[in-house]
Design an enzyme around this catalytic site. Sequence first.
Site, PDB file in Angstrom:
ATOM      1  N   HIS A   1      -7.775   1.868   2.005  1.00 19.00           N
ATOM      2  CA  HIS A   1      -7.657   1.523   3.422  1.00 19.00           C
ATOM      3  C   HIS A   1      -8.432   2.519   4.287  1.00 19.00           C
ATOM      4  CE1 HIS A   1      -4.854  -0.846   6.306  1.00 19.00           C
ATOM      5  NE2 HIS A   1      -5.994  -0.550   6.917  1.00 19.00           N
TER       6      HIS A   1
ATOM      7  N   GLU B   1       0.847  -1.183   0.000  1.00 21.71           N
ATOM      8  CA  GLU B   1       0.000   0.000   0.000  1.00 21.71           C
ATOM      9  C   GLU B   1       0.885   1.236   0.000  1.00 21.71           C
ATOM     10  OE1 GLU B   1      -2.595  -0.160   3.365  1.00 21.71           O
ATOM     11  OE2 GLU B   1      -3.692  -1.908   2.633  1.00 21.71           O
TER      12      GLU B   1
END
Length: 280
Positions: free
Chosen positions: A236, A217
Amino acid sequence: MLCSALFPLPAETLDRAPRLRVISNFGVGYNNVDLEAATARGIAVCNTPGVLSGAVADLAMALILAVARRLFANAAYVRAGGWSRREPPPPLGWDPAGKTLGIVGFGRIGQAVALRARAFGMEVVYHDLVTDPVEGLEDCRPVSLEELLETSDVVSLHVNLDPSTHHLIGARELALMKPTAWLINTSRGQVVDQQALTAALQDGTIAGAALDVLDPEPPAPDDPLLAMENVIVLPHVGSATVETRAAMRDMAVRNLVAVLTGRTPPSCVNPSVLERAASR
């Protein structure tokens, strides 16, 4: 130290902070910390469970409804002018009622998802180390991971990330799923073997995936998952509400202050070191 649960703290970093007494994570996860190294050094590791369960469960349920009713595909169809040009719309969606939701990890968040899914008429099975009946969720049935994958129309992941859950869902597990099934992940990206998931989506092994977490990420701009029409990717945002983030902040600060003042914090994942941490 007050920090994000995504901030890496390996043993080498801890060695550079000999006076460090507490790591208070802003988040429920603590896989960012080398827990064994922290414990050996007498450093308390705290997190913020519970206060974000509702927000993450809401997001998981929202993703289930989004894939069922093809909300993202239909929104894109309208935005691109397809409706105005009277082009054929996306395929029909499906009703959640009567479908089976398989929940992997039946802790606070998994149970909160089960409550929401039952309100939409879904049948719930789950896989967890603990199989004792949960009050109010007695009709949710514990099963093996293999049975869950084989029978579920939607599989939703709610486990902590540790060595036992790293790549818990890989090529073998994806192959057990129905070709019509969807995978929902709001836990941690590394719980899924992302390369295997990409291949399964490309091959039609499963119908699609809705992911709030990835590995790594953020993703590379050319990550093939980002170009797939049967994939929803969010950045997220499981705990990203004003109320939940405020509650997480408050709990993280209370954890930090409690350890530094020799009191028991609201949540500590290695409580055996609290006495040592207070005296350092």
